[in-house]
Design a protein around this motif. Structure first.
Motif, PDB file in Angstrom:
ATOM      1  N   SER A   5       0.820  -1.220   0.000  1.00 40.70           N
ATOM      2  CA  SER A   5       0.000   0.000   0.000  1.00 40.70           C
ATOM      3  C   SER A   5       0.850   1.264   0.000  1.00 40.70           C
ATOM      4  CB  SER A   5      -0.943  -0.001   1.201  1.00 40.70           C
ATOM      5  OG  SER A   5      -1.794  -1.118   1.155  1.00 40.70           O
ATOM      6  N   SER A   6       1.910   1.267  -0.770  1.00 46.59           N
ATOM      7  CA  SER A   6       2.815   2.412  -0.851  1.00 46.59           C
ATOM      8  C   SER A   6       2.372   3.372  -1.945  1.00 46.59           C
ATOM      9  CB  SER A   6       4.241   1.930  -1.145  1.00 46.59           C
ATOM     10  OG  SER A   6       5.106   3.034  -1.309  1.00 46.59           O
ATOM     11  N   GLN A   7       2.670   4.625  -1.759  1.00 48.34           N
ATOM     12  CA  GLN A   7       2.418   5.644  -2.765  1.00 48.34           C
ATOM     13  C   GLN A   7       3.726   6.188  -3.311  1.00 48.34           C
ATOM     14  OE1 GLN A   7      -0.631   6.682  -4.144  1.00 48.34           O
ATOM     15  NE2 GLN A   7      -1.120   4.722  -3.178  1.00 48.34           N
ATOM     16  N   GLU A   8       4.814   5.450  -3.093  1.00 44.69           N
ATOM     17  CA  GLU A   8       6.139   5.851  -3.558  1.00 44.69           C
ATOM     18  C   GLU A   8       6.884   4.651  -4.119  1.00 44.69           C
ATOM     19  OE1 GLU A   8       7.374   9.318  -0.452  1.00 44.69           O
ATOM     20  OE2 GLU A   8       7.521   7.265   0.260  1.00 44.69           O
ATOM     21  N   VAL A   9       7.685   4.898  -5.166  1.00 45.96           N
ATOM     22  CA  VAL A   9       8.541   3.865  -5.748  1.00 45.96           C
ATOM     23  C   VAL A   9       9.943   4.445  -5.861  1.00 45.96           C
ATOM     24  CG1 VAL A   9       9.029   2.468  -7.788  1.00 45.96           C
ATOM     25  CG2 VAL A   9       6.673   2.805  -7.061  1.00 45.96           C
ATOM     26  N   LEU A  10      10.931   3.682  -5.432  1.00 43.33           N
ATOM     27  CA  LEU A  10      12.325   4.080  -5.531  1.00 43.33           C
ATOM     28  C   LEU A  10      13.039   3.092  -6.444  1.00 43.33           C
ATOM     29  CD1 LEU A  10      14.819   5.722  -4.603  1.00 43.33           C
ATOM     30  CD2 LEU A  10      14.991   4.120  -2.676  1.00 43.33           C
ATOM     31  N   ILE A  11      13.630   3.598  -7.537  1.00 45.72           N
ATOM     32  CA  ILE A  11      14.368   2.745  -8.465  1.00 45.72           C
ATOM     33  C   ILE A  11      15.860   2.969  -8.232  1.00 45.72           C
ATOM     34  CG2 ILE A  11      14.887   2.210 -10.868  1.00 45.72           C
ATOM     35  CD1 ILE A  11      12.144   3.179 -11.625  1.00 45.72           C
ATOM     36  N   VAL A  12      16.547   1.893  -7.873  1.00 46.17           N
ATOM     37  CA  VAL A  12      17.995   1.953  -7.650  1.00 46.17           C
ATOM     38  C   VAL A  12      18.627   0.687  -8.211  1.00 46.17           C
ATOM     39  CG1 VAL A  12      17.839   3.409  -5.597  1.00 46.17           C
ATOM     40  CG2 VAL A  12      17.787   0.943  -5.355  1.00 46.17           C
ATOM     41  N   GLY A  13      19.915   0.561  -8.077  1.00 48.36           N
ATOM     42  CA  GLY A  13      20.620  -0.622  -8.551  1.00 48.36           C
ATOM     43  C   GLY A  13      20.863  -0.566 -10.047  1.00 48.36           C
ATOM     44  N   GLY A  14      21.382  -1.627 -10.580  1.00 52.08           N
ATOM     45  CA  GLY A  14      21.723  -1.683 -11.992  1.00 52.08           C
ATOM     46  C   GLY A  14      20.562  -1.404 -12.923  1.00 52.08           C
ATOM     47  N   VAL A  15      19.363  -1.882 -12.565  1.00 50.75           N
ATOM     48  CA  VAL A  15      18.209  -1.649 -13.429  1.00 50.75           C
ATOM     49  C   VAL A  15      17.776  -0.190 -13.434  1.00 50.75           C
ATOM     50  CG1 VAL A  15      17.359  -4.005 -13.211  1.00 50.75           C
ATOM     51  CG2 VAL A  15      16.515  -2.243 -11.663  1.00 50.75           C
ATOM     52  N   GLY A  16      18.232   0.574 -12.447  1.00 50.60           N
ATOM     53  CA  GLY A  16      17.883   1.986 -12.368  1.00 50.60           C
ATOM     54  C   GLY A  16      18.408   2.794 -13.534  1.00 50.60           C
ATOM     55  N   CYS A  17      19.406   2.285 -14.230  1.00 51.81           N
ATOM     56  CA  CYS A  17      19.950   2.969 -15.414  1.00 51.81           C
ATOM     57  C   CYS A  17      19.035   2.828 -16.628  1.00 51.81           C
ATOM     58  CB  CYS A  17      21.325   2.399 -15.769  1.00 51.81           C
ATOM     59  SG  CYS A  17      22.604   2.798 -14.578  1.00 51.81           S
ATOM     60  N   ASN A  18      18.102   1.904 -16.577  1.00 57.93           N
ATOM     61  CA  ASN A  18      17.233   1.635 -17.704  1.00 57.93           C
ATOM     62  C   ASN A  18      16.178   2.742 -17.824  1.00 57.93           C
ATOM     63  OD1 ASN A  18      15.068   0.637 -19.310  1.00 57.93           O
ATOM     64  ND2 ASN A  18      15.837  -1.438 -19.012  1.00 57.93           N
ATOM     65  N   LEU A  19      16.366   3.633 -18.796  1.00 59.35           N
ATOM     66  CA  LEU A  19      15.458   4.765 -18.963  1.00 59.35           C
ATOM     67  C   LEU A  19      14.049   4.320 -19.331  1.00 59.35           C
ATOM     68  CD1 LEU A  19      17.798   7.338 -20.738  1.00 59.35           C
ATOM     69  CD2 LEU A  19      17.233   7.146 -18.298  1.00 59.35           C
ATOM     70  N   ARG A  20      13.932   3.236 -20.069  1.00 55.08           N
ATOM     71  CA  ARG A  20      12.602   2.711 -20.428  1.00 55.08           C
ATOM     72  C   ARG A  20      11.867   2.248 -19.172  1.00 55.08           C
ATOM     73  NH1 ARG A  20       7.914   2.989 -22.514  1.00 55.08           N
ATOM     74  NH2 ARG A  20       7.004   1.039 -23.211  1.00 55.08           N
ATOM     75  N   LEU A  21      12.579   1.580 -18.273  1.00 51.79           N
ATOM     76  CA  LEU A  21      11.963   1.154 -17.012  1.00 51.79           C
ATOM     77  C   LEU A  21      11.496   2.377 -16.223  1.00 51.79           C
ATOM     78  CD1 LEU A  21      11.245  -0.942 -14.829  1.00 51.79           C
ATOM     79  CD2 LEU A  21      13.583  -0.641 -13.971  1.00 51.79           C
ATOM     80  N   GLN A  22      12.328   3.407 -16.160  1.00 48.40           N
ATOM     81  CA  GLN A  22      11.949   4.627 -15.449  1.00 48.40           C
ATOM     82  C   GLN A  22      10.696   5.244 -16.072  1.00 48.40           C
ATOM     83  OE1 GLN A  22      15.132   7.453 -14.878  1.00 48.40           O
ATOM     84  NE2 GLN A  22      16.577   5.863 -14.275  1.00 48.40           N
ATOM     85  N   GLU A  23      10.636   5.257 -17.396  1.00 53.06           N
ATOM     86  CA  GLU A  23       9.481   5.807 -18.107  1.00 53.06           C
ATOM     87  C   GLU A  23       8.215   5.016 -17.789  1.00 53.06           C
ATOM     88  OE1 GLU A  23       8.116   5.674 -22.700  1.00 53.06           O
ATOM     89  OE2 GLU A  23      10.100   6.530 -22.360  1.00 53.06           O
ATOM     90  N   MET A  24       8.314   3.693 -17.840  1.00 54.24           N
ATOM     91  CA  MET A  24       7.156   2.841 -17.569  1.00 54.24           C
ATOM     92  C   MET A  24       6.702   2.969 -16.112  1.00 54.24           C
ATOM     93  SD  MET A  24       8.332  -0.494 -19.776  1.00 54.24           S
ATOM     94  CE  MET A  24       7.094  -1.559 -19.073  1.00 54.24           C
ATOM     95  N   MET A  25       7.653   3.030 -15.197  1.00 49.60           N
ATOM     96  CA  MET A  25       7.315   3.180 -13.785  1.00 49.60           C
ATOM     97  C   MET A  25       6.666   4.534 -13.531  1.00 49.60           C
ATOM     98  SD  MET A  25       7.986   0.382 -12.209  1.00 49.60           S
ATOM     99  CE  MET A  25       8.032   0.855 -10.503  1.00 49.60           C
ATOM    100  N   ASN A  26       7.133   5.557 -14.228  1.00 49.29           N
ATOM    101  CA  ASN A  26       6.550   6.883 -14.072  1.00 49.29           C
ATOM    102  C   ASN A  26       5.086   6.890 -14.530  1.00 49.29           C
ATOM    103  OD1 ASN A  26       6.868   9.678 -13.316  1.00 49.29           O
ATOM    104  ND2 ASN A  26       6.660  10.123 -15.499  1.00 49.29           N
ATOM    105  N   ILE A  27       4.813   6.229 -15.644  1.00 50.15           N
ATOM    106  CA  ILE A  27       3.428   6.123 -16.133  1.00 50.15           C
ATOM    107  C   ILE A  27       2.556   5.415 -15.099  1.00 50.15           C
ATOM    108  CG2 ILE A  27       1.943   5.018 -17.867  1.00 50.15           C
ATOM    109  CD1 ILE A  27       4.289   5.531 -19.880  1.00 50.15           C
ATOM    110  N   MET A  28       3.055   4.294 -14.575  1.00 55.56           N
ATOM    111  CA  MET A  28       2.308   3.542 -13.575  1.00 55.56           C
ATOM    112  C   MET A  28       2.025   4.404 -12.346  1.00 55.56           C
ATOM    113  SD  MET A  28       3.354   0.138 -11.416  1.00 55.56           S
ATOM    114  CE  MET A  28       4.432   1.092 -10.358  1.00 55.56           C
ATOM    115  N   CYS A  29       3.035   5.158 -11.890  1.00 52.25           N
ATOM    116  CA  CYS A  29       2.856   6.003 -10.712  1.00 52.25           C
ATOM    117  C   CYS A  29       1.855   7.120 -10.980  1.00 52.25           C
ATOM    118  CB  CYS A  29       4.201   6.575 -10.262  1.00 52.25           C
ATOM    119  SG  CYS A  29       5.270   5.350  -9.482  1.00 52.25           S
ATOM    120  N   GLU A  30       1.947   7.730 -12.148  1.00 47.04           N
ATOM    121  CA  GLU A  30       0.996   8.794 -12.489  1.00 47.04           C
ATOM    122  C   GLU A  30      -0.432   8.276 -12.497  1.00 47.04           C
ATOM    123  OE1 GLU A  30       2.296  10.429 -16.215  1.00 47.04           O
ATOM    124  OE2 GLU A  30       3.817  11.700 -15.268  1.00 47.04           O
TER     125      GLU A  30
END
Length: 75
Positions: A5-30
């Motif tokens: 039940s979180s309203q926050e996501v933190l992306i770190v680690g090696g996968v954090g460099c993946n700009l597509r992942l960041q984009e998709m996660m941003n859409i999900m959060c929005e």
């Protein structure tokens, strides 16, 4: 987010460099009214920040591990 039940996501680690992942996660959060936090590349090459965050979350929830069961492998 749904499991804790979180309203926050933190992306770190090696996968954090993946700009597509960041984009998709941003859409999900929005879509869910949540906030996305993504670190810059200085913090994406090592999992130290992710491990520290997981440790804080576990400690705050009352989950601990006895020292005799703790192992550490440096690479």
């Amino acid at each position: 987010m749904s499991h804790c039940s979180s309203q926050e996501v933190l992306i770190v680690g090696g996968v954090g460099c993946n700009l597509r992942l960041q984009e998709m996660m941003n859409i999900m959060c929005e879509e869910r009214g949540a906030k996305l936090y993504a670190t810059d590349e200085r913090f994406c090459i090592d999992n130290g920040a992710m491990i520290a965050q997981a440790g804080i979350e576990m400690f705050q929830s009352g989950t601990t591990t006895p020292w005799d069961l703790v192992t550490c492998t440096q690479r």
